[in-house]
Design a protein around this motif. Sequence first.
Motif, PDB file in Angstrom:
ATOM      1  N   THR A  67       0.847  -1.186   0.000  1.00  0.00           N
ATOM      2  CA  THR A  67       0.000   0.000   0.000  1.00  0.00           C
ATOM      3  C   THR A  67       0.886   1.240   0.000  1.00  0.00           C
ATOM      4  N   GLY A  68       0.633   2.129  -0.954  1.00  0.00           N
ATOM      5  CA  GLY A  68       1.408   3.363  -0.983  1.00  0.00           C
ATOM      6  C   GLY A  68       2.727   3.249  -1.708  1.00  0.00           C
ATOM      7  N   VAL A  69       3.092   2.044  -2.134  1.00  0.00           N
ATOM      8  CA  VAL A  69       4.295   1.898  -2.951  1.00  0.00           C
ATOM      9  C   VAL A  69       3.947   2.365  -4.363  1.00  0.00           C
ATOM     10  N   GLY A  70       4.743   3.282  -4.890  1.00  0.00           N
ATOM     11  CA  GLY A  70       4.425   3.906  -6.170  1.00  0.00           C
ATOM     12  C   GLY A  70       4.470   2.928  -7.317  1.00  0.00           C
ATOM     13  N   VAL A  71       3.836   3.325  -8.391  1.00  0.00           N
ATOM     14  CA  VAL A  71       3.705   2.446  -9.551  1.00  0.00           C
ATOM     15  C   VAL A  71       5.067   2.129 -10.167  1.00  0.00           C
ATOM     16  N   ARG A  72       6.024   3.047 -10.012  1.00  0.00           N
ATOM     17  CA  ARG A  72       7.339   2.836 -10.624  1.00  0.00           C
ATOM     18  C   ARG A  72       8.079   1.660  -9.996  1.00  0.00           C
ATOM     19  N   GLU A  73       7.763   1.391  -8.719  1.00  0.00           N
ATOM     20  CA  GLU A  73       8.479   0.303  -8.035  1.00  0.00           C
ATOM     21  C   GLU A  73       7.780  -1.038  -8.210  1.00  0.00           C
ATOM     22  N   ARG A  74       6.641  -1.038  -8.917  1.00  0.00           N
ATOM     23  CA  ARG A  74       5.939  -2.301  -9.088  1.00  0.00           C
ATOM     24  C   ARG A  74       6.230  -2.840 -10.475  1.00  0.00           C
ATOM     25  N   ASN A  75       6.127  -4.147 -10.589  1.00  0.00           N
ATOM     26  CA  ASN A  75       6.378  -4.758 -11.884  1.00  0.00           C
ATOM     27  C   ASN A  75       5.043  -5.052 -12.546  1.00  0.00           C
ATOM     28  N   LEU A  76       4.513  -4.058 -13.248  1.00  0.00           N
ATOM     29  CA  LEU A  76       3.218  -4.276 -13.874  1.00  0.00           C
ATOM     30  C   LEU A  76       3.121  -3.506 -15.180  1.00  0.00           C
ATOM     31  N   ALA A  77       2.104  -3.834 -15.959  1.00  0.00           N
ATOM     32  CA  ALA A  77       1.859  -3.140 -17.222  1.00  0.00           C
ATOM     33  C   ALA A  77       0.365  -2.910 -17.337  1.00  0.00           C
ATOM     34  N   MET A  78       0.012  -1.882 -18.094  1.00  0.00           N
ATOM     35  CA  MET A  78      -1.407  -1.565 -18.202  1.00  0.00           C
ATOM     36  C   MET A  78      -1.735  -1.178 -19.642  1.00  0.00           C
ATOM     37  N   VAL A  79      -2.913  -1.586 -20.075  1.00  0.00           N
ATOM     38  CA  VAL A  79      -3.385  -1.218 -21.419  1.00  0.00           C
ATOM     39  C   VAL A  79      -4.765  -0.609 -21.254  1.00  0.00           C
ATOM     40  N   TYR A  80      -4.994   0.457 -22.015  1.00  0.00           N
ATOM     41  CA  TYR A  80      -6.207   1.241 -21.808  1.00  0.00           C
ATOM     42  C   TYR A  80      -7.162   1.107 -22.974  1.00  0.00           C
ATOM     43  N   GLN A  81      -8.341   1.675 -22.728  1.00  0.00           N
ATOM     44  CA  GLN A  81      -9.360   1.764 -23.765  1.00  0.00           C
ATOM     45  C   GLN A  81      -8.854   2.598 -24.953  1.00  0.00           C
ATOM     46  N   GLN A  82      -8.227   3.768 -24.630  1.00  0.00           N
ATOM     47  CA  GLN A  82      -7.609   4.557 -25.709  1.00  0.00           C
ATOM     48  C   GLN A  82      -6.329   3.846 -26.137  1.00  0.00           C
ATOM     49  N   PHE A  83      -5.930   4.077 -27.371  1.00  0.00           N
ATOM     50  CA  PHE A  83      -4.699   3.457 -27.856  1.00  0.00           C
ATOM     51  C   PHE A  83      -3.540   4.352 -27.444  1.00  0.00           C
ATOM     52  N   LEU A 156      -5.695  -4.742 -17.885  1.00  0.00           N
ATOM     53  CA  LEU A 156      -6.289  -4.378 -19.176  1.00  0.00           C
ATOM     54  C   LEU A 156      -7.632  -3.701 -18.896  1.00  0.00           C
ATOM     55  N   ASP A 157      -7.687  -2.404 -19.159  1.00  0.00           N
ATOM     56  CA  ASP A 157      -8.901  -1.647 -18.839  1.00  0.00           C
ATOM     57  C   ASP A 157      -9.746  -1.453 -20.093  1.00  0.00           C
ATOM     58  N   GLU A 158     -10.699  -2.309 -20.285  1.00  0.00           N
ATOM     59  CA  GLU A 158     -11.564  -2.314 -21.465  1.00  0.00           C
ATOM     60  C   GLU A 158     -10.750  -2.120 -22.749  1.00  0.00           C
ATOM     61  N   PRO A 159      -9.794  -2.985 -23.000  1.00  0.00           N
ATOM     62  CA  PRO A 159      -8.864  -2.722 -24.107  1.00  0.00           C
ATOM     63  C   PRO A 159      -9.496  -2.851 -25.486  1.00  0.00           C
ATOM     64  N   LEU A 160     -10.620  -3.514 -25.586  1.00  0.00           N
ATOM     65  CA  LEU A 160     -11.154  -3.797 -26.925  1.00  0.00           C
ATOM     66  C   LEU A 160     -12.373  -2.937 -27.273  1.00  0.00           C
ATOM     67  N   VAL A 161     -12.757  -2.066 -26.344  1.00  0.00           N
ATOM     68  CA  VAL A 161     -13.991  -1.300 -26.521  1.00  0.00           C
ATOM     69  C   VAL A 161     -13.976  -0.437 -27.779  1.00  0.00           C
ATOM     70  N   ASN A 162     -12.814   0.168 -28.079  1.00  0.00           N
ATOM     71  CA  ASN A 162     -12.771   1.101 -29.210  1.00  0.00           C
ATOM     72  C   ASN A 162     -12.493   0.421 -30.550  1.00  0.00           C
ATOM     73  N   LEU A 163     -12.554  -0.903 -30.556  1.00  0.00           N
ATOM     74  CA  LEU A 163     -12.314  -1.608 -31.813  1.00  0.00           C
ATOM     75  C   LEU A 163     -13.640  -2.094 -32.376  1.00  0.00           C
ATOM     76  N   ASP A 164     -13.664  -2.290 -33.690  1.00  0.00           N
ATOM     77  CA  ASP A 164     -14.934  -2.790 -34.227  1.00  0.00           C
ATOM     78  C   ASP A 164     -15.071  -4.281 -33.940  1.00  0.00           C
ATOM     79  N   TYR A 165     -16.275  -4.739 -34.116  1.00  0.00           N
ATOM     80  CA  TYR A 165     -16.698  -6.074 -33.703  1.00  0.00           C
ATOM     81  C   TYR A 165     -15.755  -7.199 -34.133  1.00  0.00           C
ATOM     82  N   LYS A 166     -15.376  -7.171 -35.418  1.00  0.00           N
ATOM     83  CA  LYS A 166     -14.548  -8.258 -35.952  1.00  0.00           C
ATOM     84  C   LYS A 166     -13.177  -8.308 -35.248  1.00  0.00           C
ATOM     85  N   LEU A 167     -12.550  -7.106 -35.179  1.00  0.00           N
ATOM     86  CA  LEU A 167     -11.231  -7.020 -34.564  1.00  0.00           C
ATOM     87  C   LEU A 167     -11.280  -7.419 -33.107  1.00  0.00           C
ATOM     88  N   ARG A 168     -12.379  -7.055 -32.457  1.00  0.00           N
ATOM     89  CA  ARG A 168     -12.518  -7.339 -31.039  1.00  0.00           C
ATOM     90  C   ARG A 168     -12.490  -8.850 -30.816  1.00  0.00           C
TER      91      ARG A 168
END
Lengths: 365, 291
Positions: A67-83, A156-168
């Motif tokens: 708790t309170g350890v900054g994101v830089r010290e964690r080993n994680l990755a994130m992908v967003y709804q926007q590209f 992964l925060d709603e990573p496929l929302v902005n893609l069309d149906y087929k690509l999703r």
Amino acid sequence: MVLELEHVSHLVGGQTHLYDIDLKLVPGAINVLLGPTQAGKTTLMRIMAGLDRPTSGRVRVDGKDVTGVGVRERNLAMVYQQFINYPAMSVFDNIASPLRLQRVAAAEIRRRVHEVAAKLHIDHLLDKRPGELSGGQQQRCALARALVKRASLVLLDEPLVNLDYKLREELRTELAALFADGQTTVVYATTEPQEALLLGGHTALVHGGRVLQHGETLAVYSTPASVDAAVVFNDPPMNLLPARFGDNGRLQLPFGVEVTLARDGLPAGECRIGIRPSQLRLAPVSGKAITVSCVLELAELSGSETYLHLNTRHGDTHLVAQLQGVHALALGSAVDVHIEPDELFVFGEDAQLASAPPGVIHGVH
Amino acid sequence: MSKPVNQKALLLIVPMFVCVAFSAIMPLMTVVNYSVQDIISPTQHVFVGTEWFRMILNDPDLQDALVRQLVFSLCVLLIEIPLGVALALAMPAAGWRASATLVVVAMPLLIPWNVVGTVWQIFGRSDIGLGGYVLTQLGIDYNYTAHTRDAWLTVLVMDVWHWTPLVALLAYAGLRAIPDAFYQAAEIDGASRFAVFRYIELPKMRGVLMIAVLLRFMDSFMIYTEPFVLTGGGPGNATTFLSQYLTQKAVGQFDLGPAAAFSLIYFLIILLFCFILYNWMQRLGQGDGHA
């Protein structure tokens, strides 16, 4: 990696966004956060990532309090709804950027970038800039940037929302395969019940800043713990009807039908009944089926399926039926639908599940 | 097979032609007309070919003014663009502070140009102006009506004060259009503050900065009112920029021929520089699309 949230609450500007959340992510699996927009999924992810510090509660990674350890010290990755990519860098440099910040050797960077780009089928685009790519390719690039780090936690925060149906569909299948090796704990936020079911793994239902239910995706789907859980995890929405158990123990449905349920643990008095739209049928399946005569209000055709909006003749109850194939029925015409008593969900007066169907029928019809 | 001819389309184009003819082509042709003739009296004029052009280009006063103008515009761009971007980065992103800052920053833009000149004229005086007084008290021999360097710097500082807010507002608009997720992603990557600026903010601001550079170049290249009010082009010719030179020729000496010839040259210079700047900046950020 085991990530645990203990009694996590979060307030933003005096407003509570998360209420006392206890959640233990299943390591090495896809953990779906399913819930409507504004449910608190993104807030929850930001806390998991360490981008925000929870107002109260603890975040533990492998038992250690972070708790309170900054994101830089964690080993994680994130992908967003926007590209999200660096606009002025080539795809190669984009994918390489997290490794360069980690001071990985150049040869190693080249090898890993090519490896992950090949996995995501963008190895022929490495010289392009993100602005020159299609939406699907841009998101592949963002995913590659997340994967190349080999982080133990990928959000992964709603990573496929902005893609069309087929690509999703295409990318969703690939995603499930990419994480199949069990090396990575994945958190996948979505608003779509279908997506949770297709991804499988484990699902936590999030609603109004609370976790309603958490478990294996299919188990959560087939036994929703409460009315709210059933609402969140059913699209088209489950038909929810007021009903009561009479003194004789028989269930009295709002359209003037009584039926005996052969199950244990049934409540007494007022209750609510849930029926999936796919379980309202034009023909009975068993001899026990209840027949309800209705008037057709509206019929929606979605190609392979037909949605019927019905009003029962007796009791004026609104029902939605989901039928396979195209059914050309005239509006206002009489339609008889059949309900199997063994498929009914019974929720008690407290809106908690009292009894799930005994022979639970899995899957989406 | 002959195609059917639809004459109605002409009707749609003609009004546009008429408008452009009256607003742009005809006035410009008048200037072209003057630039190749010697007007002796309203009824008497002689065709002189390129004589005015040769004369004006060989005028040492013009050459000096052109150099002065180029140095001035270059200084304006070099100071105002980075300063405007820095200002935009320092401005708060949301809340009442953002609104308040926007109003304060935009204030100089709302002041008429000649008033700006007057304000700085008074501000810079060492007897009644705060700025001039303070400088004098600090022991600096500051007098913009007497010293070339002081006059020049005062005009430059005045322009920076007047127009940096425009660059800041444009850059601010560009910054606010960047989704929050970009910053989060950079944080997760562990990128430094400078990397965020260099690889996210700057590329994302490219479009608005290009507009800012073009606007500031064009406007500063045509600057007239403020130095006219502040210094009148002096001391000597120290702050005589191209517009002032042109006015002296056309209105002061009534040399319509050379003035017309110079107007055309002036116009072409601006066009040429804008073309070069635009292409250079386009190439600079090639491929920086909307990612």
